[in-house]
Design an enzyme around this catalytic site. Sequence first.
Site, PDB file in Angstrom:
ATOM      1  CD  GLU A  89      -2.071  -1.127   2.844  1.00 17.94           C
ATOM      2  OE1 GLU A  89      -2.481  -2.127   3.404  1.00 17.94           O
ATOM      3  OE2 GLU A  89      -2.001  -0.269   3.969  1.00 17.94           O
ATOM      4  CB  CYS A 102       2.263   7.050   3.942  1.00 14.73           C
ATOM      5  SG  CYS A 102       3.263   5.586   4.778  1.00 14.73           S
ATOM      6  CB  CYS A 109       6.230  -5.378   9.411  1.00 13.77           C
ATOM      7  SG  CYS A 109       7.602  -4.823  10.090  1.00 13.77           S
ATOM      8  CB  CYS A 113       5.120  -3.344  16.954  1.00 14.45           C
ATOM      9  SG  CYS A 113       6.574  -2.657  16.512  1.00 14.45           S
ATOM     10  CB  CYS A 116       1.353  -2.510  14.240  1.00 10.89           C
ATOM     11  SG  CYS A 116       1.921  -2.005  12.522  1.00 10.89           S
ATOM     12  CB  SER A 188       8.871   5.920  10.208  1.00  9.79           C
ATOM     13  OG  SER A 188       8.660   5.958  11.425  1.00  9.79           O
ATOM     14  CB  SER A 211       8.067   3.867  15.758  1.00  9.26           C
ATOM     15  OG  SER A 211       7.625   4.044  14.296  1.00  9.26           O
ATOM     16  CG  HIS A 213       4.732   3.514  19.677  1.00  4.62           C
ATOM     17  ND1 HIS A 213       5.003   4.959  19.218  1.00  4.62           N
ATOM     18  CD2 HIS A 213       5.313   3.133  19.139  1.00  4.62           C
ATOM     19  CE1 HIS A 213       5.222   5.770  17.505  1.00  4.62           C
ATOM     20  NE2 HIS A 213       5.074   3.527  17.194  1.00  4.62           N
ATOM     21  CG  ASN A 287      -6.493   4.809  11.961  1.00  4.60           C
ATOM     22  OD1 ASN A 287      -7.668   4.129  12.191  1.00  4.60           O
ATOM     23  ND2 ASN A 287      -5.908   5.218  11.262  1.00  4.60           N
ATOM     24  CB  CYS A 330      -0.251   0.593   9.713  1.00  4.26           C
ATOM     25  SG  CYS A 330      -0.313   3.059  10.813  1.00  4.26           S
TER      26      CYS A 330
HETATM   27  N1  SAH Z   1       8.712  -0.165  10.797  1.00  2.08           N
HETATM   28  C1  SAH Z   1       8.400   1.069  10.751  1.00  2.08           C
HETATM   29  C2  SAH Z   1       7.286   2.581  10.037  1.00  2.08           C
HETATM   30  C3  SAH Z   1       6.366   1.947   9.308  1.00  2.08           C
HETATM   31  S1  SAH Z   1       5.300   2.004  10.291  1.00  2.08           S
HETATM   32  C4  SAH Z   1       8.949   2.537  12.350  1.00  2.08           C
HETATM   33  O1  SAH Z   1       8.141   0.927  12.956  1.00  2.08           O
HETATM   34  O2  SAH Z   1       8.748   3.032  12.270  1.00  2.08           O
HETATM   35  C5  SAH Z   1       4.630   3.871  10.279  1.00  2.08           C
HETATM   36  C6  SAH Z   1       4.031   4.829  11.774  1.00  2.08           C
HETATM   37  O3  SAH Z   1       2.803   4.192  12.259  1.00  2.08           O
HETATM   38  C7  SAH Z   1       4.946   3.776  13.577  1.00  2.08           C
HETATM   39  O4  SAH Z   1       5.210   4.887  14.008  1.00  2.08           O
HETATM   40  C8  SAH Z   1       4.164   2.920  13.832  1.00  2.08           C
HETATM   41  O5  SAH Z   1       4.200   2.720  15.267  1.00  2.08           O
HETATM   42  C9  SAH Z   1       2.563   3.655  13.265  1.00  2.08           C
HETATM   43  N2  SAH Z   1       1.507   2.428  14.050  1.00  2.08           N
HETATM   44  C10 SAH Z   1       1.467   1.438  13.160  1.00  2.08           C
HETATM   45  N3  SAH Z   1      -0.173   1.030  13.809  1.00  2.08           N
HETATM   46  C11 SAH Z   1      -0.515   2.226  14.012  1.00  2.08           C
HETATM   47  C12 SAH Z   1      -2.480   2.265  14.681  1.00  2.08           C
HETATM   48  N4  SAH Z   1      -2.846   1.098  14.256  1.00  2.08           N
HETATM   49  N5  SAH Z   1      -2.014   3.781  14.226  1.00  2.08           N
HETATM   50  C13 SAH Z   1      -1.807   4.403  14.364  1.00  2.08           C
HETATM   51  N6  SAH Z   1      -0.310   4.687  14.585  1.00  2.08           N
HETATM   52  C14 SAH Z   1       0.322   3.210  14.015  1.00  2.08           C
END
Ligand code: SAH
Length: 340
Positions: A89, A102, A109, A113, A116, A188, A211, A213, A287, A330
């Site tokens: 995507e 994006c 992946c 996480c 995610c 990122s 990231s 968190h 989200n 995501c």
């Molecule tokens: N792997 C990389 C880039 C992809 S994720 C990283 O971890 O940075 C891009 C961002 O979206 C990351 O900060 C991730 O933690 C966040 N993300 C993942 N799922 C999400 C969700 N459901 N709602 C909001 N942000 C989310």
Amino acid sequence: MKNIYNLSLTEMEEYFINNGSKKFHAKQLFEWLYVKRIDNITSVTNISKDMSKKIAEDFSFDKLKIVDVQEDVDVKKYLFELEDGEHIEAVLMNHDFGNSVCVSSQVGCNMGCKFCESGRRKKVRNLETYEMVLQILMIEKEIGKRISHVVVMGIGEPFDNYDNVMRFFTIINNPFGLAIGARHLTVSTCGVVPKIKEFARFPLQVNLAISLHAPNNEIRNKIMPINKAYPLEKLMPALKEYYKLTNRRLTFEYILLDGVNDSEENALELVKLVKGMNCYINLIPYNETNNIEFKRTNTVKIMKFYDILKKNNIIVTIRREFGGKISAACGQLRSKKEEL
Ligand code: SAH
């Protein structure tokens, strides 16, 4: 056969020289591809017949397939099909400062996480450079407008596909091609420390987002397995080193998850963790997805968290949300398509 959109200008120059041609033809071909946007070598007029024939033998000019486009206010989400039938995507967002995309960097992946959606499917493979370049080119073509900003925040961990992602930046930044300024590019990572160190030495001034968190190892271990390999006492010094070498402000992304990392105490811990760093914190309203049990922190609590950071002189923003209605977050569109 290699895809032509895999080559940086330097690699294209080497190709021309190695084939007994002249270096400057590479620049011409690069302009044909990225400025004039040809679809095949037969449109190129200033390269010799023999050389064109050789290029046609060695390289494919194939594009990706756009198999779905969904639209909401100021956002468009693209589902691409790759040559091997996999799906990725990309999301286009209209901001007042321009159009940003994006992009995804892997199919699946491995970072795992917990919150995610993308990570629910294990990594199948890295994306090739051309598969990232074409996400940009094809969206530009579809909307008839230029992309001014690119973030590598789609599916995948870019620092687990480091070389291809860096070549991607080199190509889209090249002044003879798409010419997107390095300061308009962002990568990122969830915190792959050795690659952060390597990236600090990468010649282009691409921005880095982390990231984060969580404000401590205890919470971070629970939601981000990468923290076991690279806990905060390894991550934070690597980021300080990055800043020392590049002088570029860092972005921390911090998703607020209800009852997990969003208390006032967590906010104060976060202040302490980043104190003295040149950074800003991007608070992300979570989200929610159907498949994962985490809940979004309510707005009142988000504002409270924001205020604590603000009062402690941290530069902080709350991320504007795009595309909640169209599953733009995501990995959600791909999940739907494949019903995972
Ligand atoms: N792997 C990389 C880039 C992809 S994720 C990283 O971890 O940075 C891009 C961002 O979206 C990351 O900060 C991730 O933690 C966040 N993300 C993942 N799922 C999400 C969700 N459901 N709602 C909001 N942000 C989310």
